[in-house]
Design a protein around this motif. Structure first.
Motif, PDB file in Angstrom:
ATOM      1  N   THR A   1      -1.946  -9.538   3.887  1.00 30.28           N
ATOM      2  CA  THR A   1      -2.131  -8.361   3.037  1.00 30.28           C
ATOM      3  C   THR A   1      -2.047  -8.665   1.549  1.00 30.28           C
ATOM      4  O   THR A   1      -2.542  -7.892   0.744  1.00 30.28           O
ATOM      5  CB  THR A   1      -1.068  -7.284   3.345  1.00 30.28           C
ATOM      6  OG1 THR A   1       0.228  -7.815   3.055  1.00 30.28           O
ATOM      7  CG2 THR A   1      -1.159  -6.818   4.776  1.00 30.28           C
TER       8      THR A   1
ATOM      9  N   ARG B   1      -1.473  -8.305  13.220  1.00 21.65           N
ATOM     10  CA  ARG B   1      -2.854  -8.529  12.764  1.00 21.65           C
ATOM     11  C   ARG B   1      -3.724  -7.313  13.067  1.00 21.65           C
ATOM     12  O   ARG B   1      -4.528  -6.881  12.248  1.00 21.65           O
ATOM     13  CB  ARG B   1      -3.435  -9.774  13.416  1.00 21.65           C
ATOM     14  CG  ARG B   1      -4.827 -10.123  12.863  1.00 21.65           C
ATOM     15  CD  ARG B   1      -5.523 -11.207  13.638  1.00 21.65           C
ATOM     16  NE  ARG B   1      -5.874 -10.689  14.957  1.00 21.65           N
ATOM     17  CZ  ARG B   1      -5.589 -11.281  16.101  1.00 21.65           C
ATOM     18  NH1 ARG B   1      -4.943 -12.436  16.114  1.00 21.65           N
ATOM     19  NH2 ARG B   1      -5.934 -10.749  17.249  1.00 21.65           N
TER      20      ARG B   1
ATOM     21  N   ILE C   1      -2.960  -4.523  10.589  1.00 21.43           N
ATOM     22  CA  ILE C   1      -3.561  -4.821   9.284  1.00 21.43           C
ATOM     23  C   ILE C   1      -5.067  -4.587   9.340  1.00 21.43           C
ATOM     24  O   ILE C   1      -5.653  -3.989   8.424  1.00 21.43           O
ATOM     25  CB  ILE C   1      -3.225  -6.257   8.853  1.00 21.43           C
ATOM     26  CG1 ILE C   1      -1.732  -6.361   8.569  1.00 21.43           C
ATOM     27  CG2 ILE C   1      -4.040  -6.682   7.636  1.00 21.43           C
ATOM     28  CD1 ILE C   1      -1.218  -7.787   8.434  1.00 21.43           C
ATOM     29  N   THR C   2      -5.709  -5.010  10.409  1.00 17.83           N
ATOM     30  CA  THR C   2      -7.149  -4.799  10.566  1.00 17.83           C
ATOM     31  C   THR C   2      -7.469  -3.312  10.608  1.00 17.83           C
ATOM     32  O   THR C   2      -8.414  -2.851   9.956  1.00 17.83           O
ATOM     33  CB  THR C   2      -7.660  -5.487  11.848  1.00 17.83           C
ATOM     34  OG1 THR C   2      -7.349  -6.879  11.775  1.00 17.83           O
ATOM     35  CG2 THR C   2      -9.148  -5.306  12.023  1.00 17.83           C
TER      36      THR C   2
ATOM     37  N   ARG D   1      -5.748  -0.856   9.304  1.00 14.37           N
ATOM     38  CA  ARG D   1      -5.537  -0.289   7.969  1.00 14.37           C
ATOM     39  C   ARG D   1      -6.682  -0.657   7.025  1.00 14.37           C
ATOM     40  O   ARG D   1      -7.126   0.160   6.235  1.00 14.37           O
ATOM     41  CB  ARG D   1      -4.209  -0.768   7.387  1.00 14.37           C
ATOM     42  CG  ARG D   1      -3.024  -0.117   8.051  1.00 14.37           C
ATOM     43  CD  ARG D   1      -1.740  -0.564   7.440  1.00 14.37           C
ATOM     44  NE  ARG D   1      -0.616   0.112   8.078  1.00 14.37           N
ATOM     45  CZ  ARG D   1       0.615   0.082   7.632  1.00 14.37           C
ATOM     46  NH1 ARG D   1       0.900  -0.606   6.551  1.00 14.37           N
ATOM     47  NH2 ARG D   1       1.564   0.726   8.261  1.00 14.37           N
ATOM     48  N   TYR D   2      -7.135  -1.892   7.123  1.00 13.84           N
ATOM     49  CA  TYR D   2      -8.246  -2.329   6.284  1.00 13.84           C
ATOM     50  C   TYR D   2      -9.506  -1.520   6.603  1.00 13.84           C
ATOM     51  O   TYR D   2     -10.201  -1.047   5.705  1.00 13.84           O
ATOM     52  CB  TYR D   2      -8.514  -3.821   6.489  1.00 13.84           C
ATOM     53  CG  TYR D   2      -9.703  -4.322   5.720  1.00 13.84           C
ATOM     54  CD1 TYR D   2      -9.623  -4.561   4.349  1.00 13.84           C
ATOM     55  CD2 TYR D   2     -10.927  -4.537   6.352  1.00 13.84           C
ATOM     56  CE1 TYR D   2     -10.721  -5.002   3.644  1.00 13.84           C
ATOM     57  CE2 TYR D   2     -12.031  -4.978   5.648  1.00 13.84           C
ATOM     58  CZ  TYR D   2     -11.921  -5.209   4.289  1.00 13.84           C
ATOM     59  OH  TYR D   2     -13.015  -5.636   3.593  1.00 13.84           O
ATOM     60  N   ARG D   3      -9.789  -1.341   7.884  1.00 14.96           N
ATOM     61  CA  ARG D   3     -10.970  -0.567   8.285  1.00 14.96           C
ATOM     62  C   ARG D   3     -10.847   0.895   7.870  1.00 14.96           C
ATOM     63  O   ARG D   3     -11.823   1.506   7.439  1.00 14.96           O
ATOM     64  CB  ARG D   3     -11.173  -0.663   9.787  1.00 14.96           C
ATOM     65  CG  ARG D   3     -11.681  -2.019  10.228  1.00 14.96           C
ATOM     66  CD  ARG D   3     -11.820  -2.079  11.725  1.00 14.96           C
ATOM     67  NE  ARG D   3     -12.285  -3.395  12.142  1.00 14.96           N
ATOM     68  CZ  ARG D   3     -12.161  -3.870  13.357  1.00 14.96           C
ATOM     69  NH1 ARG D   3     -11.583  -3.143  14.307  1.00 14.96           N
ATOM     70  NH2 ARG D   3     -12.602  -5.070  13.644  1.00 14.96           N
TER      71      ARG D   3
ATOM     72  N   LYS E   1      -9.159   2.052   5.333  1.00 15.74           N
ATOM     73  CA  LYS E   1      -9.312   2.111   3.885  1.00 15.74           C
ATOM     74  C   LYS E   1     -10.776   1.939   3.492  1.00 15.74           C
ATOM     75  O   LYS E   1     -11.263   2.598   2.578  1.00 15.74           O
ATOM     76  CB  LYS E   1      -8.462   1.028   3.223  1.00 15.74           C
ATOM     77  CG  LYS E   1      -8.409   1.122   1.721  1.00 15.74           C
ATOM     78  CD  LYS E   1      -7.475   0.081   1.145  1.00 15.74           C
ATOM     79  CE  LYS E   1      -7.420   0.176  -0.357  1.00 15.74           C
ATOM     80  NZ  LYS E   1      -6.535  -0.819  -0.936  1.00 15.74           N
ATOM     81  N   ALA E   2     -11.499   1.080   4.192  1.00 19.02           N
ATOM     82  CA  ALA E   2     -12.915   0.857   3.892  1.00 19.02           C
ATOM     83  C   ALA E   2     -13.756   2.085   4.251  1.00 19.02           C
ATOM     84  O   ALA E   2     -14.786   2.329   3.632  1.00 19.02           O
ATOM     85  CB  ALA E   2     -13.425  -0.365   4.646  1.00 19.02           C
TER      86      ALA E   2
ATOM     87  N   THR F   1     -13.841   5.101  -2.262  1.00 19.07           N
ATOM     88  CA  THR F   1     -12.930   4.401  -3.160  1.00 19.07           C
ATOM     89  C   THR F   1     -12.304   5.383  -4.137  1.00 19.07           C
ATOM     90  O   THR F   1     -12.932   6.354  -4.561  1.00 19.07           O
ATOM     91  CB  THR F   1     -13.667   3.305  -3.952  1.00 19.07           C
ATOM     92  OG1 THR F   1     -14.752   3.918  -4.662  1.00 19.07           O
ATOM     93  CG2 THR F   1     -14.202   2.235  -3.033  1.00 19.07           C
TER      94      THR F   1
END
Length: 183
Positions: free
Chosen positions: A37, A77, A80-81, A83-85, A87-88, A92
């Motif tokens: 992260t 993992r 985190i994946t 959360r990343y997805r 957020k994407a 923005t």
């Protein structure tokens, strides 16, 4: 009563299991999450979520299949994946800056005002409306307006004066005029 005692005993053993997991694997889990992260606070949240998932599924930890640390790292993992997805998928965020000032008020009032002005202009005579349109909407001077409309300069000044006076009278009765427009 026996069910309550059993649940309390189970809760205490689950808590002990999670404590021992944290003591044994917490540092490695945190280091792994920080590496993925690049944010210590977010990594701490991931570790906490990982341990919550371990607490919810203690059977995975005690079934003897595979490595406990491997399972914890995989769960971290995946968190985190996810959360990343997530957020994407969101638009923005735009931070406030001089180029992007925050919205200070709703534009609805400006829309209502412009509707009122258009209604008020429709109430003026065509001669008065033409003079105001040339001077205020097209940004022409009195002389340019006189030339465009083929009128003497004095007539343009007089019509603009009386047109603005009529608009002031209409505007001073704005609440009543708005009710008429809405009806």
């Amino acid at each position: 009563m026996a069910a309550l005692w059993s649940r309390t005993r189970q809760s205490a053993s689950d808590e002990a299991l999670i404590r021992s997991l944290y003591e044994e694997h917490g540092r490695a889990l945190l280091a792994y999450a920080v590496r993925l992260t690049s944010d210590h606070a977010a990594a701490e949240d991931v570790v906490q979520e990982t341990l919550i998932r371990a607490w919810r599924h203690p059977e995975v930890l005690v079934n003897g299949k595979g490595s406990i640390r491997g399972w914890l790292l995989t769960v971290a993992r995946n968190i985190i994946t996810d959360r990343y997805r997530a957020k994407a998928a969101r638009p923005t965020e735009v931070h406030e800056s001089p180029a992007n000032p925050p919205v200070e008020r709703d534009h609805a009032e400006a829309v209502v005002d412009s509707m009122f002005v258009l209604e008020a202009l429709d109430r003026l005579s065509p001669d008065h409306r033409d003079v105001l349109r040339e001077i205020y909407l097209r940004g022409r001077t009195v002389t340019e307006t006189a030339t465009t409309l083929g009128l003497p300069v004095g007539t343009v000044k007089s019509r603009s004066h009386y047109a603005l006076k009529a608009l002031r009278e209409i505007y001073s009765a704005k609440p009543t005029a708005l009710k008429e427009v809405a009806a």
